[in-house]
Scaffold this motif. Structure first.
Motif, PDB file in Angstrom:
ATOM      1  N   LEU B 393      45.831  49.090   7.728  1.00 53.66           N
ATOM      2  CA  LEU B 393      47.099  48.697   8.338  1.00 53.66           C
ATOM      3  C   LEU B 393      47.696  49.848   9.143  1.00 53.66           C
ATOM      4  N   VAL B 503      45.895  41.628   8.508  1.00 51.02           N
ATOM      5  CA  VAL B 503      45.984  43.085   8.622  1.00 51.02           C
ATOM      6  C   VAL B 503      45.523  43.543   9.998  1.00 51.02           C
ATOM      7  N   ARG B 507      47.976  45.396  12.545  1.00 55.99           N
ATOM      8  CA  ARG B 507      47.628  46.761  12.934  1.00 55.99           C
ATOM      9  C   ARG B 507      48.019  47.041  14.384  1.00 55.99           C
TER      10      ARG B 507
END
Lengths: 414, 599
Positions: B393, B503, B507
């Motif tokens: 992340l 995720v 990100r």
């Protein structure tokens, strides 16, 4: 549409809250060390040791390795004549393409000449500047700072930053120099409780070792930086510069620095040679270790301040040349007593020197004395600077030999 | 001069081509047909007529547009609606099976459009009873098991010679005496018969019988139960679900051998039905939860549901959230373990995955394997996974923030190394990062889509060409390659495919905000993400429970304690019985010392 009306101001608020100080690493020149020398008139020569990241990452020289002809030096030095350090940044940019950054400046080196005239007008702008690291080290250089920066080529390290960081670690082993960080130094220069010190650095003179002057064996490391005999011109970090406020007033040798560290409780480990108490001409090597922090009690009731200093040491026997079995409980006592005596005498002479010669409380006894006052005004009125040189200092040294190295008893060699 | 200008304008302006078009997909062809078929009374009605409610929503949306426009629209829809109701009644009239074989045959031809549609096989036969009875069988080629059908026909045609039949209805007599199928029904509705035949059954029609006999002959080609492909584990059972619903329910039931394991079947899909199984433990799962799952599933009106992923999107709480609110798994043992906690599993015919609800963020970080392993190993695994979750992340965003804004945070030597390697890179760090991240996503997606034979090369291509060469060409700095590789690996170690997706997308927000606002930006995204995640619920269970809100959960979140300390089921599920084991589950250890040490 309504959602946009809500989100857009939110994003604007967020964006406005940012500092927008984005700087790519290839837009900045990182100054690793700054040096201050006396310049013409009231100007100073400010030296910048700047890292060349290309060379450090091994990219220079067109694909070839470092050190191949034509490869860049990993560090270079720029000298600028300016009155104040911040102004020098602007002038430096006339010569070099990149913005100067102090974010990674790990050392400020003042030449002795500058230090004796006072460093306040350097410290103030640097302390105010946003990028200055509070944890940067401060040194005083015997001789020219720019000269030292040029000569100081750490063989084992890539950059001097690492060298200075390592210095703080090696000092824990020998205790012959001392570590001062910018914040402490700056605070000390303004404080009424304590006066600052800075480690001494210098470049040794090239000389033949057999002809050099050396101090007696029981004063190991009794040198000032640059005085220790050396075949090559090597950078040396030994001794302490003593300041009164922002002005340098004197120097302590390595041996004295050891006892200075001991009194302020920062002596982690140090090797010491004393004369054998039983046999003349022989000596005993001891590794000093601090058992616990020294205790300081200040009594201001009398006409002059009375300071009681208790030092606790737990040395280890490192070598016995006489062959006397100092490991035995009775003889241990003898050795302990002799050592305590020596430590007390040396500390006494060091304190006397600071009182009489430097008139500067570098030990921070003032911090303890300050507690006797209710308000800061009363403390300032007491004028510790004047009172300290009059103070009577009692030193009590507790020595307990806990370890004797790997040998349990000594037998004389036949 | 004017000519030239005119020519240029002609060159760049649109002209309709003069030649005739080969094929035009006419817009209103379907509408015309519908109207025609309505008149004829034989066509299928539209399944979902646009409703009044839907119209009003539409009208509400374009409030700004002129009123008359909205009116025209609604009028058009009303027409379609009225036409939708009539034929349904008509077709119901012809749904009953006749006594006459001829009529039945005609009806079947009509339903399946027989001479055109080649899938349905109609086998006429005459039974050797006295008097001989005519009949025909229908089944779908490819769905029905041929040997079974052959056996049935053999029984009817050859072996019936020995029997005589004069009493009772022929259908029930034949069913009782002549057909050896294990699942066998008599049906009299063509709709139901067609539904069964469409699912691989064989229907038999007989002369003089107003009922048809439907024998279960499902036997299409199917995949065998094999090892899990997506959720591989080292320890634990190595079975995974297949595309067959009854096999899947059987796999779960094989583990939970209890009559309390209920499997309720639903059919969704108005045009082509698919079977949905809802599995739960009657004496454990919260009845309200079961009721809610059933309510959501049975309320779905859609023409058909192809995969369980589509079903997930129909029943999830918040379709706009980045996080998936159901747990998709292909492992029967995992489903069984979650059912035993009091959760509900949903299986769909034709889908080798099961959905388990409700789900929390933490159970998406579990694989079930940690429980099979000893607790020390399981805890270690989970910590690695948790760290990699944060790495996936935050790592690229933090790198950007540090390198662009907070350079004082890095050790001098490292910063100089980073800076030195960036010296020859012509792009800003953000572009460099996006380039590398995009390349990585490319390798990942291409590696998935590439045909199997050349698939193995993609790893080499990705690693060598992209990593090594990009660095040598000074397009990206080597430290970034390391960073992106670590991030990629970390995101692969998140067990839940959905969570890993979330995720990966989050990100990029961190990357953008990290490069625009530094750590301040990262903390903003972190804050927003935490808010969004905390606000989420999966079937009434807060997404971050048992930590937010804090409930009693047992020692099974990230840290895992020895197995005999997992005494209680998760509190957030409110199961009917939350005690899992006795006070001293290891009976051989002396009572009273809390199971800490053996006595």
């Amino acid at each position: 549409m309504r959602l946009l009306k809500i989100i857009a101001p939110l994003i604007l608020v967020l964006l406005m809250a940012g500092c927008w100080g984005k700087r790519e690493t290839d837009e900045i020149a990182y100054v690793l060390v700054m040096g201050f020398d006396k310049g013409p008139g009231h100007f100073s020569v400010i030296s910048f040791q700047i890292a060349n990241p290309k060379a450090i990452a091994g990219l220079s020289g067109g694909g070839g390795g470092k050190g191949v002809g034509g490869g860049d030096e990993p560090l270079f030095i720029e000298n600028i004549v300016a009155k104040l350090p911040i102004g020098a940044f602007n002038l430096l940019n006339v010569e070099r393409s990149r913005e100067i950054s102090l974010l990674h400046t790990t050392a400020f080196i003042f030449s002795e000449e500058v230090a004796r005239q006072g460093v306040a007008h350097y410290l103030n702008p640097l302390g105010r500047y946003r990028e200055t690291r509070g944890t940067a080290f401060v040194f005083v250089c015997r001789g020219k700072a720019s000269e030292f920066m040029k000569k100081n080529q750490p063989v084992l390290e890539v950059t001097p930053s690492k060298q200075y960081a390592m210095l703080a670690l090696t000092n824990k082993i020998h205790g012959l120099t001392q570590v001062t960080q910018f914040t402490d130094f700056y605070q000390g220069s303004k404080s009424v409780d304590v006066n600052p010190t800075a480690p001494l650095v210098g470049i040794s003179k090239k000389e033949e070792l057999s002809k050099s002057e050396i101090p007696p064996h029981n004063k190991l490391g009794d040198y000032l930086a640059g005085d220790m005999p050396s075949v090559e011109k090597d950078p040396q970090f030994i001794g302490t510069a003593v300041f009164r406020k922002d002005r340098m007033v004197g120097e302590l040798t390595g041996d004295e620095t050891r006892y200075f560290n001991m009194i302020i409780g920062k002596l982690n480990q140090s090797f010491l040679i004393i004369d054998d108490p039983k046999k003349k001409g022989q000596s005993v090597g001891m590794t000093l270790r601090q058992a616990r922090k020294p205790e300081v009690k200040v009594n201001l009731a009398g006409e002059r301040p009375e300071i009681e200093l208790r030092i606790y040491q737990e040395p280890e026997i490192a070598g016995v040349t006489s062959g006397i079995n100092y490991e035995s409980p009775e003889m241990k006592k003898v050795l302990e007593k002799a050592l305590a005596n020596i430590i007390r005498k040396r500390c006494e002479s060091l304190i006397t020197r600071t009182q009489e010669e430097f008139r500067s409380d570098i030990f921070g006894f003032g911090r303890k004395a300050k507690r006797k006052f209710i308000t800061l005004e009363k403390w300032k009125k007491y004028n510790w600077d004047e009172a300290f040189p009059q103070a009577r200092v009692d030193i009590i040294v507790h020595v307990k030999i806990r370890r004797t190295g790997l040998m349990l008893n000594t037998r004389p060699t036949q | 001069m004017k000519e030239i200008l005119k020519n240029i304008i002609q060159l760049i302006s649109y002209r309709e081509s003069a030649g005739p078009e080969d094929f035009i997909l006419e817009e209103n062809l379907f509408d015309k047909k519908a109207v025609e078929s309505n008149q004829g009374g034989s066509g299928e009605p539209p399944i979902f007529a646009e409703k009044e409610g839907a119209d009003s929503v539409n009208e509400g949306r374009d409030e700004g547009s002129s009123q008359s426009k909205g009116r025209v629209r609604s009028r058009r829809r009303k027409k379609g609606e009225s036409s939708g109701e009539e034929p349904e009644q008509q077709s119901n009239g012809g749904d009953q099976v006749h006594g006459s074989l001829e009529q039945n045959r005609n009806r079947i031809d009509q339903i399946y459009g027989l001479p055109v549609n080649k899938d349905l096989i109609v086998r006429s036969f005459t039974m050797g009873t006295s008097p001989p009875t005519g009949g025909f069988a229908i089944f779908i080629d490819g769905l029905a098991d041929r040997t079974t059908v052959n056996l049935l026909l053999q029984n009817l045609m050859v072996h019936t010679r020995m029997y005589c039949n004069n009493e009772g209805s022929p259908a029930s007599y034949i069913m009782k005496n002549l057909l050896p199928g294990s699942q066998i029904r008599t049906l009299d509705s063509f709709k139901k018969i067609a539904d069964s035949v469409n699912y691989g059954d064989t229907a038999f029609f007989f002369q003089g019988s107003a009922q048809a006999i439907v024998v279960e002959t499902k036997g299409w080609e199917r995949r065998a139960v094999s090892r899990p492909n997506v959720e591989q584990t080292i320890s634990g059972p190595q079975e995974s679900f297949v595309e067959n619903l009854r096999v899947n329910t059987g796999l779960v039931r094989k583990i939970i051998r209890s009559e309390k394991l209920f499997t309720e079947l639903f059919q969704i899909g108005a045009r082509f039905p698919s079977d949905v199984a809802v599995m739960y433990l009657k004496d454990l799962a919260n009845p309200q939860l079961v009721e809610e799952v059933k309510r959501r599933i049975s309320s779905i009106t859609v023409d058909y549901v192809n995969d369980i992923g589509i079903l997930e999107q129909f029943i999830e709480d918040d379709p706009y959230s980045m996080n998936s609110q159901t747990l998709s798994t292909e492992r029967p043992d995992r489903v069984a373990a979650l059912l035993a906690e009091g959760k509900v599993a949903i299986l769909l015919g034709g889908s080798p995955f099961a959905l388990v609800v409700p789900v929390t963020m933490y159970s998406q970080m579990h694989t079930g394997e940690e429980v099979y392993l000893r607790w020390q190993y399981g805890t270690f695994l989970r910590y690695i996974r948790t760290i990699s979750f944060y790495l996936a992340l935050l790592l690229p965003g933090s790198y950007l923030a540090v390198v662009l804004y907070h350079q004082e945070m890095v050790p001098t030597e490292l910063l100089l190394f980073i800076a030195g390697n960036r010296e020859k890179v012509p792009f800003p760090t953000l572009v460099e990062m996006l380039l590398m991240e995009f390349s990585f996503e490319l390798v990942r997606e291409a590696g998935l889509r590439i045909p199997g034979i050349i698939g193995s090369t993609i790893g080499i291509v990705g690693a060598l060409i992209l990593g090594q060469t990009a660095v040598q060409a000074n397009i990206v700095s080597p430290i970034l390659v390391i960073l992106v590789a670590v991030t990629g690996l970390a995101s692969f170690s998140i067990p839940s495919y959905s969570l890993a997706f979330a995720v990966r997308i989050y990100r990029f927000f961190y990357i953008i905000m990290g490069s625009v606002l530094g750590f301040f930006g990262i903390s903003i995204v972190l804050y927003v993400q935490i808010l969004l995640t905390t606000n989420l619920k999966s079937f009434g269970v807060p997404y971050l429970s048992p930590t937010g809100p804090r409930t009693h959960s047992g020692p099974d979140i990230v840290f895992r304690l020895p197995i005999f300390m997992h005494r209680r089921r998760p509190d957030y599920l409110n199961p009917q019985d939350d005690i899992r084991m006795s006070q001293n589950p290891r009976g051989w250890v002396e009572e009273g010392n809390g199971g800490e040490k053996q006595g």
